[in-house]
Design a protein around this motif. Structure first.
Motif, PDB file in Angstrom:
ATOM      1  N   GLN A 169       0.858  -1.178   0.000  1.00 41.59           N
ATOM      2  CA  GLN A 169       0.000   0.000   0.000  1.00 41.59           C
ATOM      3  C   GLN A 169       0.900   1.235   0.000  1.00 41.59           C
ATOM      4  O   GLN A 169       1.981   1.204   0.602  1.00 41.59           O
ATOM      5  N   PRO A 170       0.479   2.324  -0.622  1.00 36.34           N
ATOM      6  CA  PRO A 170       1.352   3.497  -0.729  1.00 36.34           C
ATOM      7  C   PRO A 170       1.820   4.079   0.610  1.00 36.34           C
ATOM      8  O   PRO A 170       2.958   4.535   0.722  1.00 36.34           O
ATOM      9  N   ASP A 171       0.952   4.051   1.627  1.00 34.10           N
ATOM     10  CA  ASP A 171       1.256   4.730   2.886  1.00 34.10           C
ATOM     11  C   ASP A 171       1.604   3.799   4.039  1.00 34.10           C
ATOM     12  O   ASP A 171       1.670   4.238   5.187  1.00 34.10           O
ATOM     13  N   VAL A 172       1.817   2.518   3.762  1.00 35.81           N
ATOM     14  CA  VAL A 172       2.155   1.561   4.817  1.00 35.81           C
ATOM     15  C   VAL A 172       3.329   0.699   4.359  1.00 35.81           C
ATOM     16  O   VAL A 172       3.261   0.061   3.307  1.00 35.81           O
ATOM     17  N   GLY A 173       4.389   0.698   5.151  1.00 36.80           N
ATOM     18  CA  GLY A 173       5.562  -0.116   4.838  1.00 36.80           C
ATOM     19  C   GLY A 173       5.999  -0.912   6.054  1.00 36.80           C
ATOM     20  O   GLY A 173       5.480  -0.719   7.162  1.00 36.80           O
ATOM     21  N   TRP A 174       6.958  -1.801   5.851  1.00 32.00           N
ATOM     22  CA  TRP A 174       7.425  -2.694   6.909  1.00 32.00           C
ATOM     23  C   TRP A 174       8.943  -2.764   6.907  1.00 32.00           C
ATOM     24  O   TRP A 174       9.563  -2.862   5.846  1.00 32.00           O
ATOM     25  N   VAL A 175       9.541  -2.709   8.099  1.00 34.18           N
ATOM     26  CA  VAL A 175      10.979  -2.910   8.276  1.00 34.18           C
ATOM     27  C   VAL A 175      11.186  -3.692   9.567  1.00 34.18           C
ATOM     28  O   VAL A 175      10.277  -3.798  10.386  1.00 34.18           O
ATOM     29  N   GLN A 176      12.379  -4.234   9.718  1.00 34.29           N
ATOM     30  CA  GLN A 176      12.706  -4.903  10.976  1.00 34.29           C
ATOM     31  C   GLN A 176      14.123  -4.558  11.375  1.00 34.29           C
ATOM     32  O   GLN A 176      14.956  -4.239  10.540  1.00 34.29           O
ATOM     33  N   CYS A 177      14.366  -4.631  12.675  1.00 31.55           N
ATOM     34  CA  CYS A 177      15.710  -4.337  13.154  1.00 31.55           C
ATOM     35  C   CYS A 177      16.648  -5.482  12.758  1.00 31.55           C
ATOM     36  O   CYS A 177      16.191  -6.587  12.494  1.00 31.55           O
ATOM     37  N   PRO A 178      17.944  -5.226  12.735  1.00 36.11           N
ATOM     38  CA  PRO A 178      18.883  -6.236  12.252  1.00 36.11           C
ATOM     39  C   PRO A 178      19.321  -7.279  13.287  1.00 36.11           C
ATOM     40  O   PRO A 178      20.099  -8.164  12.954  1.00 36.11           O
ATOM     41  N   ASP A 179      18.840  -7.212  14.532  1.00 33.41           N
ATOM     42  CA  ASP A 179      19.239  -8.197  15.544  1.00 33.41           C
ATOM     43  C   ASP A 179      18.608  -9.545  15.204  1.00 33.41           C
ATOM     44  O   ASP A 179      17.391  -9.671  15.172  1.00 33.41           O
ATOM     45  N   PRO A 180      19.394 -10.589  14.942  1.00 35.49           N
ATOM     46  CA  PRO A 180      18.831 -11.879  14.538  1.00 35.49           C
ATOM     47  C   PRO A 180      18.169 -12.646  15.673  1.00 35.49           C
ATOM     48  O   PRO A 180      17.366 -13.531  15.426  1.00 35.49           O
ATOM     49  N   GLY A 181      18.491 -12.318  16.917  1.00 40.54           N
ATOM     50  CA  GLY A 181      17.887 -13.038  18.046  1.00 40.54           C
ATOM     51  C   GLY A 181      18.479 -14.419  18.213  1.00 40.54           C
ATOM     52  O   GLY A 181      19.467 -14.784  17.579  1.00 40.54           O
ATOM     53  N   PRO A 182      17.852 -15.218  19.109  1.00 43.02           N
ATOM     54  CA  PRO A 182      18.374 -16.557  19.409  1.00 43.02           C
ATOM     55  C   PRO A 182      18.415 -17.439  18.161  1.00 43.02           C
ATOM     56  O   PRO A 182      17.560 -17.298  17.306  1.00 43.02           O
ATOM     57  N   PRO A 183      19.381 -18.276  18.046  1.00 39.43           N
ATOM     58  CA  PRO A 183      20.445 -18.613  18.980  1.00 39.43           C
ATOM     59  C   PRO A 183      21.696 -17.756  18.798  1.00 39.43           C
ATOM     60  O   PRO A 183      22.692 -17.976  19.482  1.00 39.43           O
ATOM     61  N   ARG A 184      21.649 -16.774  17.914  1.00 40.88           N
ATOM     62  CA  ARG A 184      22.848 -15.986  17.610  1.00 40.88           C
ATOM     63  C   ARG A 184      23.106 -14.847  18.595  1.00 40.88           C
ATOM     64  O   ARG A 184      24.243 -14.489  18.843  1.00 40.88           O
ATOM     65  N   THR A 185      22.046 -14.232  19.112  1.00 40.48           N
ATOM     66  CA  THR A 185      22.188 -13.171  20.117  1.00 40.48           C
ATOM     67  C   THR A 185      21.151 -13.395  21.207  1.00 40.48           C
ATOM     68  O   THR A 185      20.209 -14.169  21.037  1.00 40.48           O
ATOM     69  N   CYS A 186      21.293 -12.675  22.299  1.00 46.45           N
ATOM     70  CA  CYS A 186      20.312 -12.797  23.380  1.00 46.45           C
ATOM     71  C   CYS A 186      19.150 -11.831  23.188  1.00 46.45           C
ATOM     72  O   CYS A 186      18.228 -11.794  23.990  1.00 46.45           O
ATOM     73  N   GLY A 187      19.181 -11.051  22.128  1.00 46.61           N
ATOM     74  CA  GLY A 187      18.120 -10.076  21.848  1.00 46.61           C
ATOM     75  C   GLY A 187      17.005 -10.662  21.023  1.00 46.61           C
ATOM     76  O   GLY A 187      16.649 -11.832  21.168  1.00 46.61           O
ATOM     77  N   GLY A 188      16.473  -9.852  20.141  1.00 45.39           N
ATOM     78  CA  GLY A 188      15.387 -10.301  19.284  1.00 45.39           C
ATOM     79  C   GLY A 188      15.114  -9.311  18.179  1.00 45.39           C
ATOM     80  O   GLY A 188      15.490  -8.143  18.251  1.00 45.39           O
ATOM     81  N   THR A 189      14.443  -9.774  17.158  1.00 42.51           N
ATOM     82  CA  THR A 189      14.088  -8.944  16.014  1.00 42.51           C
ATOM     83  C   THR A 189      12.759  -8.252  16.277  1.00 42.51           C
ATOM     84  O   THR A 189      11.800  -8.877  16.718  1.00 42.51           O
ATOM     85  N   VAL A 190      12.712  -6.972  16.003  1.00 45.29           N
ATOM     86  CA  VAL A 190      11.486  -6.201  16.152  1.00 45.29           C
ATOM     87  C   VAL A 190      11.001  -5.813  14.759  1.00 45.29           C
ATOM     88  O   VAL A 190      11.756  -5.284  13.948  1.00 45.29           O
ATOM     89  N   VAL A 191       9.725  -6.096  14.480  1.00 40.56           N
ATOM     90  CA  VAL A 191       9.109  -5.754  13.201  1.00 40.56           C
ATOM     91  C   VAL A 191       8.304  -4.470  13.388  1.00 40.56           C
ATOM     92  O   VAL A 191       7.461  -4.383  14.294  1.00 40.56           O
ATOM     93  N   PHE A 192       8.585  -3.475  12.551  1.00 38.59           N
ATOM     94  CA  PHE A 192       7.909  -2.182  12.617  1.00 38.59           C
ATOM     95  C   PHE A 192       7.009  -1.983  11.403  1.00 38.59           C
ATOM     96  O   PHE A 192       7.402  -2.239  10.272  1.00 38.59           O
ATOM     97  N   LYS A 193       5.816  -1.492  11.666  1.00 40.87           N
ATOM     98  CA  LYS A 193       4.901  -1.055  10.610  1.00 40.87           C
ATOM     99  C   LYS A 193       5.084   0.456  10.481  1.00 40.87           C
ATOM    100  O   LYS A 193       4.900   1.196  11.455  1.00 40.87           O
ATOM    101  N   LEU A 194       5.477   0.927   9.311  1.00 38.90           N
ATOM    102  CA  LEU A 194       5.664   2.350   9.056  1.00 38.90           C
ATOM    103  C   LEU A 194       4.386   2.905   8.435  1.00 38.90           C
ATOM    104  O   LEU A 194       3.995   2.468   7.353  1.00 38.90           O
ATOM    105  N   VAL A 195       3.757   3.816   9.129  1.00 42.15           N
ATOM    106  CA  VAL A 195       2.495   4.394   8.643  1.00 42.15           C
ATOM    107  C   VAL A 195       2.723   5.868   8.354  1.00 42.15           C
ATOM    108  O   VAL A 195       3.078   6.640   9.244  1.00 42.15           O
ATOM    109  N   ARG A 196       2.508   6.245   7.094  1.00 41.84           N
ATOM    110  CA  ARG A 196       2.678   7.648   6.705  1.00 41.84           C
ATOM    111  C   ARG A 196       1.364   8.379   6.934  1.00 41.84           C
ATOM    112  O   ARG A 196       0.306   7.923   6.529  1.00 41.84           O
ATOM    113  N   GLU A 197       1.473   9.548   7.585  1.00 41.02           N
ATOM    114  CA  GLU A 197       0.293  10.349   7.922  1.00 41.02           C
ATOM    115  C   GLU A 197       0.524  11.791   7.466  1.00 41.02           C
ATOM    116  O   GLU A 197       1.669  12.252   7.497  1.00 41.02           O
TER     117      GLU A 197
END
Length: 99
Positions: free
Chosen positions: A68-96
């Motif tokens: 859709q023109p006004d909605v996009g998706w990105v995620q942070c580069p942290d791969p999470g387990p088993p490679r790191t103790c963090g995690g991947t966060v998925v963001f919805k980008l909404v243009r207003e």
């Protein structure tokens, strides 16, 4: 002119910063600190190359981040387990439109 709200849609693994529903608001060339959660450098790095064009009106479809023109998706580069103790966060980008 637009602004972009990056909303946390999903956390895969463990993230010490974000939970679903948190958001970061980008206006022109700055982050609206009154309306935003804390900002993680890793998450910001995943968004930076797209934000300027998206805020200036380039479609998420043309940027290759959404169907859709006004909605996009990105995620942070942290791969999470088993490679790191963090995690991947998925963001919805909404243009207003700017208020």
């Amino acid at each position: 002119m637009y602004r972009v709200r990056a909303v946390v849609e999903e956390v895969r693994g463990k993230c010490p910063i974000y939970k679903p529903g948190d958001s970061i608001v980008f206006e022109r060339f700055y982050i609206s600190s009154r309306e935003s959660s804390r900002v993680c450098m890793h998450a910001l790095s995943a968004m930076l190359t797209l934000l300027s064009a998206f805020i200036k009106g380039v479609s998420a479809v043309d940027l290759g981040i959404g169907e859709q023109p006004d909605v996009g998706w990105v995620q942070c580069p942290d791969p999470g387990p088993p490679r790191t103790c963090g995690g991947t966060v998925v963001f919805k980008l909404v243009r207003e439109p700017m208020p």
